[in-house]
Scaffold this active site. Structure first.
Site, PDB file in Angstrom:
ATOM      1  N   LYS A  28       0.821  -1.216   0.000  1.00  0.00           N
ATOM      2  CA  LYS A  28       0.000   0.000   0.000  1.00  0.00           C
ATOM      3  C   LYS A  28       0.861   1.275   0.000  1.00  0.00           C
ATOM      4  O   LYS A  28       2.077   1.223   0.254  1.00  0.00           O
ATOM      5  CB  LYS A  28      -0.931  -0.043   1.223  1.00  0.00           C
TER       6      LYS A  28
ATOM      7  N   TYR B 208     -12.341  -2.608  -3.167  1.00  0.00           N
ATOM      8  CA  TYR B 208     -12.897  -2.779  -1.816  1.00  0.00           C
ATOM      9  C   TYR B 208     -14.423  -2.799  -1.846  1.00  0.00           C
ATOM     10  O   TYR B 208     -15.068  -2.243  -0.948  1.00  0.00           O
ATOM     11  CB  TYR B 208     -12.385  -1.667  -0.897  1.00  0.00           C
TER      12      TYR B 208
ATOM     13  N   ASN C 176      -1.962   0.027   6.993  1.00  0.00           N
ATOM     14  CA  ASN C 176      -1.388  -1.231   7.474  1.00  0.00           C
ATOM     15  C   ASN C 176      -0.534  -1.959   6.436  1.00  0.00           C
ATOM     16  O   ASN C 176      -0.393  -3.185   6.482  1.00  0.00           O
ATOM     17  CB  ASN C 176      -2.482  -2.124   8.064  1.00  0.00           C
TER      18      ASN C 176
ATOM     19  N   HIS D 237      -2.033  -5.648   1.529  1.00  0.00           N
ATOM     20  CA  HIS D 237      -3.300  -6.349   1.310  1.00  0.00           C
ATOM     21  C   HIS D 237      -2.981  -7.731   0.760  1.00  0.00           C
ATOM     22  O   HIS D 237      -2.078  -7.871  -0.057  1.00  0.00           O
ATOM     23  CB  HIS D 237      -4.148  -5.596   0.270  1.00  0.00           C
TER      24      HIS D 237
ATOM     25  N   GLU E 177      -9.805 -10.373  -7.760  1.00  0.00           N
ATOM     26  CA  GLU E 177      -8.834  -9.284  -7.666  1.00  0.00           C
ATOM     27  C   GLU E 177      -7.798  -9.353  -8.792  1.00  0.00           C
ATOM     28  O   GLU E 177      -7.411  -8.316  -9.352  1.00  0.00           O
ATOM     29  CB  GLU E 177      -8.175  -9.311  -6.285  1.00  0.00           C
TER      30      GLU E 177
HETATM   31  P1  DAT Z   1      -7.626  -7.162   5.594  1.00  0.00           P
HETATM   32  O1  DAT Z   1      -6.873  -6.087   4.856  1.00  0.00           O
HETATM   33  O2  DAT Z   1      -6.790  -7.721   6.723  1.00  0.00           O
HETATM   34  O3  DAT Z   1      -8.209  -8.207   4.690  1.00  0.00           O
HETATM   35  P2  DAT Z   1     -10.351  -6.118   5.889  1.00  0.00           P
HETATM   36  O4  DAT Z   1     -10.674  -6.769   4.599  1.00  0.00           O
HETATM   37  O5  DAT Z   1     -11.241  -6.395   7.047  1.00  0.00           O
HETATM   38  O6  DAT Z   1      -8.848  -6.441   6.355  1.00  0.00           O
HETATM   39  O7  DAT Z   1     -10.330  -4.530   5.699  1.00  0.00           O
HETATM   40  C1  DAT Z   1      -9.740  -3.973   4.542  1.00  0.00           C
HETATM   41  C2  DAT Z   1      -8.923  -2.773   4.950  1.00  0.00           C
HETATM   42  O8  DAT Z   1      -9.777  -1.787   5.505  1.00  0.00           O
HETATM   43  C3  DAT Z   1      -7.894  -3.052   6.045  1.00  0.00           C
HETATM   44  O9  DAT Z   1      -6.669  -3.549   5.534  1.00  0.00           O
HETATM   45  C4  DAT Z   1      -7.738  -1.706   6.661  1.00  0.00           C
HETATM   46  C5  DAT Z   1      -9.123  -1.102   6.560  1.00  0.00           C
HETATM   47  N1  DAT Z   1      -9.886  -1.309   7.801  1.00  0.00           N
HETATM   48  C6  DAT Z   1     -10.515  -2.431   8.189  1.00  0.00           C
HETATM   49  N2  DAT Z   1     -11.114  -2.275   9.377  1.00  0.00           N
HETATM   50  C7  DAT Z   1     -10.860  -0.993   9.752  1.00  0.00           C
HETATM   51  C8  DAT Z   1     -11.180  -0.190  10.886  1.00  0.00           C
HETATM   52  N3  DAT Z   1     -11.905  -0.666  11.875  1.00  0.00           N
HETATM   53  N4  DAT Z   1     -10.717   1.080  10.910  1.00  0.00           N
HETATM   54  C9  DAT Z   1      -9.978   1.590   9.907  1.00  0.00           C
HETATM   55  N5  DAT Z   1      -9.636   0.894   8.814  1.00  0.00           N
HETATM   56  C10 DAT Z   1     -10.063  -0.375   8.735  1.00  0.00           C
HETATM   57 MG    MG Z   2      -9.760  -8.117   3.351  1.00  0.00          MG
END
Ligand code: DAT
Ligand code: MG
Length: 136
Positions: A9, A49, A112, A115, A126
């Protein structure tokens, strides 16, 4: 053998972590099948997303994902999807296991670093979205 889709990212690209992150995947036995540095726009982020666009955290996440160049990659290998998610660590870096990318480098849940596709079906979707030229 399976394939997965990875994003390094904008935060991680800006921090100079591309080599470190790709090295972790390669040392785990994964092979880079496609690799591209690019900057996406908001509508592309919405497609990536799609399962999150209604969530409260999405607007700032969208802004972050379009804020600078990112690296998109296809990785292949044994258990590629599971391996990448293990190397990446939990979504929230505060919950991520020591030695994972997110534990070592992520600054917040939103920013973070990485992805990784969460299932075979998601990986297929994807890869088709990000690398349509490689998809039949
Ligand atoms: P991952 O990236 O581990 O698959 P996810 O699909 O639940 O996680 O969420 C996609 C992204 O969205 C994640 O990398 C960071 C952001 N995100 C998820 N939950 C969040 C939250 N509670 N607050 C802020 N950003 C969040
Ligand atoms: Mg995810």
């Amino acid at each position: 053998m399976s394939k997965t889709f990875v994003i390094i990212k904008p935060d991680a690209v800006a921090a100079g972590l591309v080599g470190d992150i790709l090295g972790r995947y390669e040392r785990a036995g994964l092979r880079i099948e496609a690799l591209q540095l690019r900057q996406i726009d908001g509508s592309f982020a919405d497609h990536h997303y799609v399962e999150h666009i209604e969530k409260d955290f999405y607007p700032p996440l969208r802004k972050f994902m379009i804020s600078g160049p990112l690296v998109a990659a296809i990785l292949s290998g044994d258990q590629a999807i599971e391996k990448v998610r293990e190397i990446n660590g939990a979504t929230d870096p505060a919950q991520a296991d020591p030695g994972t990318i997110r534990a070592d480098h992520a600054t917040s849940v939103r920013e973070n670093c990485v992805h990784g596709s969460d299932s075979e079906k998601t990986a297929e979707r994807e890869i088709a979205l990000w690398f349509p030229e490689l998809t039949g």
